[in-house]
Scaffold this active site. Structure first.
Site, PDB file in Angstrom:
ATOM      1  N   VAL A   1      60.574  37.438   1.516  1.00  0.00           N
ATOM      2  CA  VAL A   1      61.343  38.687   1.525  1.00  0.00           C
ATOM      3  C   VAL A   1      61.800  38.945   2.954  1.00  0.00           C
ATOM      4  O   VAL A   1      60.985  38.926   3.885  1.00  0.00           O
ATOM      5  CB  VAL A   1      60.500  39.876   1.017  1.00  0.00           C
ATOM      6  CG1 VAL A   1      61.327  41.160   1.047  1.00  0.00           C
ATOM      7  CG2 VAL A   1      59.984  39.607  -0.394  1.00  0.00           C
ATOM      8  N   PHE A   2      63.091  39.171   3.138  1.00  0.00           N
ATOM      9  CA  PHE A   2      63.644  39.420   4.472  1.00  0.00           C
ATOM     10  C   PHE A   2      63.846  40.918   4.672  1.00  0.00           C
ATOM     11  O   PHE A   2      64.484  41.600   3.867  1.00  0.00           O
ATOM     12  CB  PHE A   2      64.976  38.696   4.646  1.00  0.00           C
ATOM     13  CG  PHE A   2      65.615  38.906   6.000  1.00  0.00           C
ATOM     14  CD1 PHE A   2      65.064  38.339   7.140  1.00  0.00           C
ATOM     15  CD2 PHE A   2      66.770  39.668   6.123  1.00  0.00           C
ATOM     16  CE1 PHE A   2      65.654  38.522   8.392  1.00  0.00           C
ATOM     17  CE2 PHE A   2      67.372  39.847   7.365  1.00  0.00           C
ATOM     18  CZ  PHE A   2      66.811  39.275   8.504  1.00  0.00           C
ATOM     19  N   GLY A   3      63.300  41.447   5.777  1.00  0.00           N
ATOM     20  CA  GLY A   3      63.466  42.843   6.123  1.00  0.00           C
ATOM     21  C   GLY A   3      64.284  43.006   7.389  1.00  0.00           C
ATOM     22  O   GLY A   3      64.040  42.317   8.387  1.00  0.00           O
ATOM     23  N   TYR A   4      65.252  43.922   7.346  1.00  0.00           N
ATOM     24  CA  TYR A   4      66.098  44.175   8.513  1.00  0.00           C
ATOM     25  C   TYR A   4      66.121  45.661   8.881  1.00  0.00           C
ATOM     26  O   TYR A   4      66.741  46.057   9.855  1.00  0.00           O
ATOM     27  CB  TYR A   4      67.520  43.685   8.244  1.00  0.00           C
ATOM     28  CG  TYR A   4      68.142  44.277   6.994  1.00  0.00           C
ATOM     29  CD1 TYR A   4      68.881  45.458   7.060  1.00  0.00           C
ATOM     30  CD2 TYR A   4      67.973  43.672   5.756  1.00  0.00           C
ATOM     31  CE1 TYR A   4      69.440  46.006   5.920  1.00  0.00           C
ATOM     32  CE2 TYR A   4      68.531  44.212   4.615  1.00  0.00           C
ATOM     33  CZ  TYR A   4      69.261  45.375   4.700  1.00  0.00           C
ATOM     34  OH  TYR A   4      69.810  45.922   3.564  1.00  0.00           O
ATOM     35  N   GLY A   5      65.425  46.490   8.089  1.00  0.00           N
ATOM     36  CA  GLY A   5      65.318  47.921   8.363  1.00  0.00           C
ATOM     37  C   GLY A   5      63.868  48.322   8.494  1.00  0.00           C
ATOM     38  O   GLY A   5      63.127  47.773   9.311  1.00  0.00           O
ATOM     39  N   SER A   6      63.420  49.256   7.659  1.00  0.00           N
ATOM     40  CA  SER A   6      62.035  49.731   7.755  1.00  0.00           C
ATOM     41  C   SER A   6      61.017  48.651   7.404  1.00  0.00           C
ATOM     42  O   SER A   6      59.853  48.740   7.806  1.00  0.00           O
ATOM     43  CB  SER A   6      61.828  50.955   6.855  1.00  0.00           C
ATOM     44  OG  SER A   6      62.084  50.634   5.499  1.00  0.00           O
TER      45      SER A   6
ATOM     46  N   GLU B   1      63.294  50.295  -2.817  1.00  0.00           N
ATOM     47  CA  GLU B   1      64.678  49.960  -2.508  1.00  0.00           C
ATOM     48  C   GLU B   1      65.618  50.304  -3.660  1.00  0.00           C
ATOM     49  O   GLU B   1      66.675  49.691  -3.814  1.00  0.00           O
ATOM     50  CB  GLU B   1      64.778  48.457  -2.187  1.00  0.00           C
ATOM     51  CG  GLU B   1      63.792  47.952  -1.161  1.00  0.00           C
ATOM     52  CD  GLU B   1      64.025  48.553   0.223  1.00  0.00           C
ATOM     53  OE1 GLU B   1      65.150  49.016   0.479  1.00  0.00           O
ATOM     54  OE2 GLU B   1      63.079  48.575   1.032  1.00  0.00           O
TER      55      GLU B   1
END
Length: 547
Positions: free
Chosen positions: A365-370, A446
């Site tokens: 899983v790629f996270g770019y925010g919180s 999300e």
């Protein structure tokens, strides 16, 4: 024109802080109008208090207002005031009809001492006033016999402490309302800890009640005839309603001539549908109640595993319907997500996520925010990397975490832009149980992001060849039909102002921005869009405080 008439003309056209600061400098007539008690009968300084965000300054401003009104104050809207402000108001409160003081730090002792000084009070907003308990509410009910509307929105309860932990049930506030406020017509008690006992008392002892909001009060079951009596109200909102209904808690709520409209279509919901709605709300409550820091991986993994076990147990009796997020495959093949980087680049999780195990395909899983600083689920490894042809932008509106439907916040999404890169953090999840838990969690967290894509992840040591293929990414599209919360681009100053002022159940929007800025800095990422916004928000804050 007399100062009294001029005051009546101007007071509804200018905010209170502008009247106090600049009106006297215009001319003599306006100066006299600014000093007239008629100018200060209806005062709204909530927006100013939010900008200043200082209890001492708010209390001092209330004191100056009381000195001006000379006993003529009829309505006051403020924010984060303290016991001193209530004491000042008590000296001029005989005609006070509406008092809105959300997020205030007023204590039970102050309420008990001064409640008798507000005999004409008919509308009261004490949302998120955590120092006021059933004692203060009972004191208000005993002395303010004309009260017809009470707004008591509270933060979501903390997450449960075990799979079989009994829910926290507190009936005191609901019973205090029922026993002392029989004239109530409109009542808001979202996220209350009362059960059917408290609700039954309210429905029985408040015969004039026509509007009731108990959103998120998950101890309520509406058993027996309580559901019929609840649904017989003119307007209501059930505990498990997943989204904000037409009934909104805005300033217009205080106009008795325009009651909120809310259909009764949810009454008679099938038990399994209601069960799933309650489950969704419990997960959302846990998300809002506590944000876990990344350096507390052990406790985070422990808590989310318990939450996931509970979620699975609740879902098992029912057939799970597909999630609302459509999947778009952007990679040519769906591989086994096998990383091709050396294990030295991957940060193993020390929080009980385990090492590998589980067999079959692993999930990334790629996270770019919180998700960069607060993943919220158990994972085995963490890898800093980037995706190609996308850039991070604050274009997505947030109405459930960092804003409200009335005033959305701004959060990040990915915008497709050939040649760009977006750095973030990818999380490896190997165990089947952990994958299932993470997916259930993310589908709720999300839910306002309408697309789920699979992209290739690159790293410093593998900038041309994918380090991990088909990493799962949630993003929000520009399609307003599928994504009604999309805000899109705006001037930097406008976005900074919106982020500075917005606040939702999870916290202030600016906190989200600053945490993202700090999290990216910790992994060595420079994102100019984030830095520019953070700088603009700080400058806006400094400007507001200097005024």
């Amino acid at each position: 024109m007399s100062p009294e008439i001029l005051a009546l003309i101007l007071r509804d056209r200018l905010p209170a802080d502008e009247i106090a600061r600049g009106l006297a400098a215009v001319c003599r007539a306006w100066r006299e109008a600014a000093a007239s008690p008629d100018m200060w009968g209806d005062v709204d300084i909530e927006a100013w208090c939010r900008r200043v965000n200082c209890r001492v300054k708010a209390d001092a401003t209330v004191r100056r207002i009381v000195a001006r009104v000379q006993g003529m104050l009829r309505r006051l809207s403020a924010y984060r005031v303290g016991d001193a402000a209530l004491a000042y108001l008590a000296s001029s409160g005989k005609l006070l009809n509406v008092l809105q003081i959300p997020m205030s730090e007023i204590s039970d002792q102050a309420v008990e001492k001064y409640a008798e000084c507000f005999p004409a009070l008919s509308v009261l907003d004490i949302s998120n006033c955590l120092k006021i308990t059933s004692r203060g509410i009972e004191a208000v009910g005993r002395h303010c016999k004309l009260l017809v509307q009470l707004k008591r929105n509270m933060p979501p309860p903390p997450p449960p402490q075990g799979n079989n932990a009994a829910p926290i049930v507190v009936e005191d506030e609901a019973l205090a309302v029922a026993n002392t406020m029989q004239m109530l017509k409109r009542l808001e008690l979202p996220y209350g800890l009362f059960s059917d006992i408290g609700l039954d008392a309210i429905l029985t002892k408040c015969p004039l009640l026509c509007t009731l909001d108990i959103l998120g009060s998950l101890n309520v079951r509406l058993d027996g005839d309580i559901e019929d009596r609840f649904c017989a109200l003119e307007s209501f909102r059930e505990p498990w309603e997943p989204e904000y209904a037409e009934y909104s808690s805005s300033d217009s709520d205080y106009d008795e001539r325009s009651p909120p409209t809310s259909s009764n279509k949810r009454c008679g919901t099938k038990p399994e549908e209601r069960h799933l709605s309650v489950l969704t709300f419990r997960v959302v409550c846990w998300l809002r109640a506590e944000e876990f820091e990344q350096d507390k991986a052990c406790g985070l993994s422990h808590v989310t595993t318990r939450a996931g076990s509970f979620v699975r147990a609740q879902f098992e009796p029912f057939t799970r319907s597909p999630g609302p997020i459509r999947e778009v495959r952007r990679s040519a093949t769906l591989s086994h997500h096998t990383p091709v980087v050396s294990t030295g680049e991957i940060e193993e999780d020390g929080g009980g996520g385990g090492g590998g195990g589980g067999g079959g395909m692993v999930m990334w899983v790629f996270g770019y925010g919180s998700l960069v600083w607060n993943p919220g689920f158990a994972y085995d490894a963490r890898l800093v990397g980037f995706v190609r042809d996308y850039r991070r932008v604050f274009y997505q509106g947030s109405t459930d975490h960092r804003g409200t439907p009335e005033f959305p916040g701004r959060t990040v999404t990915l915008e497709h832009q050939p040649g760009s890169t977006c750095w973030g953090v990818a999380y490896k999840i190997s165990k089947e149980q952990d994958k299932e838990t993470a997916l259930e969690y993310l589908e709720v967290r999300e839910k306002q992001y309408d697309e789920k894509v699979y992209l290739d992840l690159y790293t410093d040591s593998s900038p041309k060849t994918p380090a991990v293929q088909n990493v799962m990414v949630y993003l929000a599209t520009t399609n307003k039909e599928a994504n009604e919360n999309y805000l899109g681009p705006a001037p930097l100053e406008e976005m900074a102002k919106q982020i500075y002022l917005a606040e939702g159940p999870t916290g202030p929007n600016k906190e989200y921005l600053f945490k993202l800025e700090d999290a990216l800095n910790k992994i060595g990422v420079v994102d100019q869009h984030v830095l520019d916004l953070a700088k603009a928000v700080r400058e806006y804050s400094d400007d507001m405080l200097s005024k």
